[in-house]
Design an enzyme around this catalytic site. Structure first.
Site, mmCIF file in Angstrom:
data_model
loop_
_atom_site.group_PDB
_atom_site.id
_atom_site.type_symbol
_atom_site.label_atom_id
_atom_site.label_comp_id
_atom_site.label_asym_id
_atom_site.label_seq_id
_atom_site.Cartn_x
_atom_site.Cartn_y
_atom_site.Cartn_z
ATOM 1 N N ASP A 4 0.829 -1.205 0.000
ATOM 2 C CA ASP A 4 0.000 0.000 0.000
ATOM 3 C C ASP A 4 0.867 1.260 0.000
ATOM 4 O O ASP A 4 1.977 1.253 0.536
ATOM 5 C CB ASP A 4 -0.922 -0.029 1.236
ATOM 6 C CG ASP A 4 -2.116 0.890 1.083
ATOM 7 O OD1 ASP A 4 -2.353 1.402 -0.036
ATOM 8 O OD2 ASP A 4 -2.815 1.113 2.084
ATOM 9 N N ASN A 6 1.294 3.356 -2.944
ATOM 10 C CA ASN A 6 1.815 3.750 -4.263
ATOM 11 C C ASN A 6 1.321 5.141 -4.675
ATOM 12 O O ASN A 6 2.093 5.951 -5.201
ATOM 13 C CB ASN A 6 1.359 2.758 -5.343
ATOM 14 C CG ASN A 6 1.918 1.370 -5.156
ATOM 15 O OD1 ASN A 6 2.766 1.157 -4.295
ATOM 16 N ND2 ASN A 6 1.447 0.419 -5.944
ATOM 17 N N ARG A 8 0.192 7.654 -2.790
ATOM 18 C CA ARG A 8 0.773 8.735 -1.985
ATOM 19 C C ARG A 8 2.229 8.969 -2.337
ATOM 20 O O ARG A 8 2.708 10.096 -2.346
ATOM 21 C CB ARG A 8 0.624 8.403 -0.489
ATOM 22 C CG ARG A 8 -0.758 8.739 0.062
ATOM 23 C CD ARG A 8 -1.041 8.047 1.372
ATOM 24 N NE ARG A 8 -1.403 6.646 1.154
ATOM 25 C CZ ARG A 8 -1.483 5.746 2.116
ATOM 26 N NH1 ARG A 8 -1.197 6.087 3.366
ATOM 27 N NH2 ARG A 8 -1.853 4.517 1.832
ATOM 28 N N ARG A 17 -0.493 9.017 -10.277
ATOM 29 C CA ARG A 17 -0.564 7.814 -9.427
ATOM 30 C C ARG A 17 0.063 6.589 -10.096
ATOM 31 O O ARG A 17 0.663 5.744 -9.433
ATOM 32 C CB ARG A 17 -2.027 7.496 -9.064
ATOM 33 C CG ARG A 17 -2.650 8.510 -8.112
ATOM 34 C CD ARG A 17 -4.106 8.127 -7.809
ATOM 35 N NE ARG A 17 -4.198 6.814 -7.225
ATOM 36 C CZ ARG A 17 -4.088 6.564 -5.914
ATOM 37 N NH1 ARG A 17 -3.905 7.545 -5.063
ATOM 38 N NH2 ARG A 17 -4.179 5.329 -5.478
ATOM 39 N N HIS A 21 2.507 3.214 -9.035
ATOM 40 C CA HIS A 21 2.287 1.783 -9.262
ATOM 41 C C HIS A 21 3.484 1.174 -10.004
ATOM 42 O O HIS A 21 3.882 0.042 -9.733
ATOM 43 C CB HIS A 21 0.995 1.560 -10.054
ATOM 44 C CG HIS A 21 -0.243 1.999 -9.312
ATOM 45 N ND1 HIS A 21 -0.464 1.663 -7.996
ATOM 46 C CD2 HIS A 21 -1.315 2.750 -9.689
ATOM 47 C CE1 HIS A 21 -1.626 2.187 -7.604
ATOM 48 N NE2 HIS A 21 -2.153 2.863 -8.614
ATOM 49 N N ASP A 51 -12.533 -4.589 -4.253
ATOM 50 C CA ASP A 51 -13.046 -3.225 -4.077
ATOM 51 C C ASP A 51 -12.272 -2.200 -4.908
ATOM 52 O O ASP A 51 -12.739 -1.066 -5.069
ATOM 53 C CB ASP A 51 -13.002 -2.835 -2.598
ATOM 54 C CG ASP A 51 -14.065 -3.563 -1.790
ATOM 55 O OD1 ASP A 51 -15.192 -3.720 -2.307
ATOM 56 O OD2 ASP A 51 -13.773 -3.984 -0.656
ATOM 57 N N ARG A 55 -12.157 2.224 -8.328
ATOM 58 C CA ARG A 55 -11.250 3.312 -8.737
ATOM 59 C C ARG A 55 -11.549 3.762 -10.175
ATOM 60 O O ARG A 55 -12.213 3.045 -10.919
ATOM 61 C CB ARG A 55 -9.803 2.843 -8.605
ATOM 62 C CG ARG A 55 -9.450 2.565 -7.156
ATOM 63 C CD ARG A 55 -7.980 2.409 -6.951
ATOM 64 N NE ARG A 55 -7.692 2.114 -5.547
ATOM 65 C CZ ARG A 55 -6.504 2.184 -4.999
ATOM 66 N NH1 ARG A 55 -5.458 2.524 -5.741
ATOM 67 N NH2 ARG A 55 -6.338 1.916 -3.725
ATOM 68 N N LEU A 115 10.184 -20.589 -4.301
ATOM 69 C CA LEU A 115 9.251 -19.624 -3.708
ATOM 70 C C LEU A 115 7.926 -19.715 -4.448
ATOM 71 O O LEU A 115 7.897 -19.737 -5.676
ATOM 72 C CB LEU A 115 9.811 -18.194 -3.857
ATOM 73 C CG LEU A 115 8.877 -17.044 -3.437
ATOM 74 C CD1 LEU A 115 8.707 -17.011 -1.909
ATOM 75 C CD2 LEU A 115 9.413 -15.694 -3.918
ATOM 76 N N ARG A 150 -5.048 -1.861 8.784
ATOM 77 C CA ARG A 150 -6.285 -2.633 8.573
ATOM 78 C C ARG A 150 -6.000 -3.728 7.563
ATOM 79 O O ARG A 150 -4.976 -3.718 6.873
ATOM 80 C CB ARG A 150 -7.421 -1.731 8.099
ATOM 81 C CG ARG A 150 -7.099 -0.911 6.856
ATOM 82 C CD ARG A 150 -8.295 -0.063 6.393
ATOM 83 N NE ARG A 150 -7.891 0.883 5.352
ATOM 84 C CZ ARG A 150 -7.510 2.138 5.587
ATOM 85 N NH1 ARG A 150 -7.503 2.612 6.818
ATOM 86 N NH2 ARG A 150 -7.138 2.932 4.584
ATOM 87 N N SER A 152 -8.323 -4.768 5.090
ATOM 88 C CA SER A 152 -8.940 -4.496 3.784
ATOM 89 C C SER A 152 -9.318 -5.785 3.035
ATOM 90 O O SER A 152 -9.053 -5.917 1.839
ATOM 91 C CB SER A 152 -8.021 -3.612 2.922
ATOM 92 O OG SER A 152 -7.726 -2.408 3.591
HETATM 93 C C1 IPE Z 1 -5.681 -2.704 -0.303
HETATM 94 O O1 IPE Z 1 -5.276 -1.384 -0.405
HETATM 95 C C2 IPE Z 1 -5.600 -3.367 -1.633
HETATM 96 C C3 IPE Z 1 -4.255 -3.509 -2.193
HETATM 97 C C4 IPE Z 1 -3.136 -3.158 -1.607
HETATM 98 C C5 IPE Z 1 -4.201 -4.102 -3.504
HETATM 99 P P1 IPE Z 1 -6.333 -0.192 -0.560
HETATM 100 O O2 IPE Z 1 -5.540 1.068 -0.626
HETATM 101 O O3 IPE Z 1 -7.243 -0.465 -1.696
HETATM 102 O O4 IPE Z 1 -7.154 -0.315 0.791
HETATM 103 P P2 IPE Z 1 -7.999 0.748 1.612
HETATM 104 O O5 IPE Z 1 -9.050 1.279 0.687
HETATM 105 O O6 IPE Z 1 -7.057 1.836 2.024
HETATM 106 O O7 IPE Z 1 -8.538 -0.017 2.782
HETATM 107 C C1 IPE Z 2 -1.561 0.170 -3.403
HETATM 108 O O1 IPE Z 2 -1.354 1.537 -3.457
HETATM 109 C C2 IPE Z 2 -1.812 -0.432 -4.760
HETATM 110 C C3 IPE Z 2 -3.215 -0.779 -5.016
HETATM 111 C C4 IPE Z 2 -4.195 -0.688 -4.153
HETATM 112 C C5 IPE Z 2 -3.533 -1.263 -6.344
HETATM 113 P P1 IPE Z 2 -2.555 2.563 -3.464
HETATM 114 O O2 IPE Z 2 -2.948 2.838 -4.876
HETATM 115 O O3 IPE Z 2 -3.662 2.117 -2.585
HETATM 116 O O4 IPE Z 2 -1.854 3.848 -2.850
HETATM 117 P P2 IPE Z 2 -2.463 4.892 -1.827
HETATM 118 O O5 IPE Z 2 -3.024 4.122 -0.679
HETATM 119 O O6 IPE Z 2 -3.525 5.633 -2.568
HETATM 120 O O7 IPE Z 2 -1.310 5.748 -1.450
HETATM 121 MG MG MG Z 3 -4.096 2.365 -0.618
#
Ligand code: IPE
Ligand code: IPE
Ligand code: MG
Length: 202
Positions: A4, A6, A8, A17, A21, A51, A55, A115, A150, A152
């Site tokens: 999580d 990416n 930000r 964004r 990724h 979920d 996006r 692995l 959390r 998620s």
């Molecule tokens: C969880 O991250 C899903 C992945 C890392 C692929 P999210 O960024 O989607 O989760 P929430 O919305 O903050 O709970």
């Molecule tokens: C995790 O990074 C990757 C996916 C959920 C696909 P995010 O895209 O959730 O990055 P933040 O949480 O918005 O920073």
């Molecule tokens: Mg996220």
């Protein structure tokens, strides 16, 4: 591993964004390469949650393109390094091209014994349980980056006795040393599984 932060990471650099990724894919390569050194035999990474369909279409499309590029480029290296790739999650909503790449890499890497890299895609733990899917292996250590604390909807059943490790590090910045820190913290934890601590039991 809940990868999580990416978005930000990118936003804080004034980048789109998707650049976050893309950097996240590099972090995944670093971690996959380092995992066997720490005795990790199974690594499950949360790449796209059920979920995450909520996006914007452009971000979802970009993620799927990155996933395909990753699989196409990495499959040969995975075969060479004994890494077996398996996808978990729903397959019926994936773009046919994505699905084809996944099936190809699953087939090509099936002999890997170093692995097992499980990629959770269109994954929801609650959905998997309500469909009666057999659970995967129990999780020993769950790492989530970016400071969120959390689950998620990730591996809820399998994490029944998982040690939870949260780090503020954003996923694109995560590397071998962060994995080493998480594993060494894990080794210091006392796991009891409901029994008494070892000192009290003997
Ligand atoms: C969880 O991250 C899903 C992945 C890392 C692929 P999210 O960024 O989607 O989760 P929430 O919305 O903050 O709970
Ligand atoms: C995790 O990074 C990757 C996916 C959920 C696909 P995010 O895209 O959730 O990055 P933040 O949480 O918005 O920073
Ligand atoms: Mg996220």
């Amino acid at each position: 591993m809940i990868m999580d932060g990416n978005g930000r990471w990118a936003t804080s650099r004034g980048l789109p964004r998707l650049a976050g990724h893309r950097a996240g894919v590099e972090a995944l390569k670093r971690v996959t390469e380092a995992a066997p050194e720490f005795g990790i035999g199974v690594l499950t990474v949360y790449a796209f949650s059920a979920d995450n369909w909520r996006r914007p279409a452009a971000e979802i499309g970009g993620l799927m393109r990155l996933l395909r590029a990753y699989i196409q480029r990495e499959t040969r290296r995975c075969v060479a390094n004994g890494v077996r790739i398996q996808a978990i999650g729903r397959r019926d909503r994936l773009d046919p091209a994505v699905l084809r790449d996944i099936e190809n890499t699953e087939c090509a890497t099936a002999g890997g014994g170093q692995l097992l890299l499980r990629i959770a895609l269109d994954y929801s733990s609650r959905e998997a349980m309500s469909r009666g899917e057999p659970p995967g292996p129990d999780v020993d250590l769950l790492i989530r980056t970016s400071g969120e604390q959390r689950l998620s909807d990730f591996l809820l059943w399998e994490c029944a006795y998982a040690e939870l490790y949260f780090t503020a590090r954003l996923w694109p910045d995560f590397g071998r040393d962060d994995l080493a820190a998480a594993v060494s913290e894990f080794r210091r934890r006392e796991r009891r599984f409901g029994a008494l601590p070892e000192a009290a039991a003997s």
